[in-house]
Design a protein around this motif. Structure first.
Motif, PDB file in Angstrom:
ATOM      1  N   LEU A 147       0.975   3.182  -3.227  1.00 19.44           N
ATOM      2  CA  LEU A 147      -0.326   4.861  -3.152  1.00 19.44           C
ATOM      3  C   LEU A 147       1.364   6.337  -3.918  1.00 19.44           C
ATOM      4  CD1 LEU A 147      -2.202   6.411  -2.258  1.00 19.44           C
ATOM      5  CD2 LEU A 147      -0.931   6.760  -0.384  1.00 19.44           C
ATOM      6  N   PRO A 148       2.655   6.420  -3.492  1.00 19.83           N
ATOM      7  CA  PRO A 148       3.802   7.420  -4.313  1.00 19.83           C
ATOM      8  C   PRO A 148       3.297   7.207  -5.560  1.00 19.83           C
ATOM      9  CG  PRO A 148       4.703   6.320  -2.749  1.00 19.83           C
ATOM     10  CD  PRO A 148       3.199   6.030  -2.182  1.00 19.83           C
ATOM     11  N   GLY A 149       3.842   5.750  -5.915  1.00 22.04           N
ATOM     12  CA  GLY A 149       3.812   5.265  -7.516  1.00 22.04           C
ATOM     13  C   GLY A 149       2.692   5.477  -8.906  1.00 22.04           C
ATOM     14  N   LEU A 150       1.359   6.128  -7.814  1.00 20.94           N
ATOM     15  CA  LEU A 150       0.727   6.567  -8.994  1.00 20.94           C
ATOM     16  C   LEU A 150       1.271   8.126  -9.368  1.00 20.94           C
ATOM     17  CD1 LEU A 150      -2.893   6.661  -7.187  1.00 20.94           C
ATOM     18  CD2 LEU A 150      -2.161   4.857  -9.047  1.00 20.94           C
ATOM     19  N   PHE A 179       0.859  -1.435   0.391  1.00 24.02           N
ATOM     20  CA  PHE A 179       0.022   0.056  -0.037  1.00 24.02           C
ATOM     21  C   PHE A 179       0.954   1.157  -0.026  1.00 24.02           C
ATOM     22  CE2 PHE A 179      -2.167   3.429   2.965  1.00 24.02           C
ATOM     23  CZ  PHE A 179      -3.322   3.234   1.806  1.00 24.02           C
ATOM     24  N   LEU A 180       1.936   1.568   0.587  1.00 25.14           N
ATOM     25  CA  LEU A 180       2.917   2.172   0.909  1.00 25.14           C
ATOM     26  C   LEU A 180       3.717   2.627  -0.292  1.00 25.14           C
ATOM     27  CD1 LEU A 180       4.189   1.959   4.570  1.00 25.14           C
ATOM     28  CD2 LEU A 180       2.194   4.054   3.693  1.00 25.14           C
ATOM     29  N   LEU A 181       3.813   1.360  -0.633  1.00 29.84           N
ATOM     30  CA  LEU A 181       4.609   2.272  -2.326  1.00 29.84           C
ATOM     31  C   LEU A 181       3.853   1.801  -3.313  1.00 29.84           C
ATOM     32  CD1 LEU A 181       7.627  -0.795  -1.826  1.00 29.84           C
ATOM     33  CD2 LEU A 181       7.840   1.278  -1.653  1.00 29.84           C
ATOM     34  N   ILE A 192       7.244   3.077 -13.096  1.00 31.42           N
ATOM     35  CA  ILE A 192       7.600   2.296 -13.880  1.00 31.42           C
ATOM     36  C   ILE A 192       8.168   1.314 -12.590  1.00 31.42           C
ATOM     37  CG2 ILE A 192       9.920   2.805 -14.339  1.00 31.42           C
ATOM     38  CD1 ILE A 192       7.878   0.906 -17.238  1.00 31.42           C
ATOM     39  N   VAL A 193       8.752   1.098 -11.977  1.00 25.90           N
ATOM     40  CA  VAL A 193       9.295   1.236 -10.647  1.00 25.90           C
ATOM     41  C   VAL A 193       8.589   0.682  -9.554  1.00 25.90           C
ATOM     42  CG1 VAL A 193      11.171   0.825  -8.867  1.00 25.90           C
ATOM     43  CG2 VAL A 193      11.899   2.000 -11.011  1.00 25.90           C
TER      44      VAL A 193
END
Length: 92
Positions: free
Chosen positions: A30-33, A26-28, A38-39
């Protein structure tokens, strides 16, 4: 001397690890949006899948991490397709 690990103790540890994977996905995701789609997207998907496979008690967070990871990859694909592969233009 050797220590004997009881099945109950091992089960608690595996559940705690699965819960940690669910929260991390979840924590990765969210900023991945917005950043590093790609990472962070594939990492969030992988961690959420592992958490669900290991039987996390935080199933909602794992599913949310999975959805956010998939959404970040969809956003990356859409922005790449609509901008013809150019996401940043420094020539102007």
């Amino acid at each position: 001397m050797s220590t004997v690990t009881t099945p109950q103790h091992t089960g608690r540890r595996e559940t705690a690890e699965a819960d940690g994977l669910a929260v991390a996905s979840f924590l990765l995701g969210l900023p991945g949006l917005l950043l590093f789609n790609i990472v962070l997207g594939p990492i969030a998907i992988t961690l959420a899948t592992l958490a669900l496979a290991r039987g996390t008690s935080r199933r909602g967070r794992a599913v949310l991490g999975l959805v956010l990871g998939i959404a970040s990859l969809v956003i990356l694909a859409v922005t790449t397709a609509t901008s013809h592969g150019v996401l940043m233009d420094f020539s102007s």
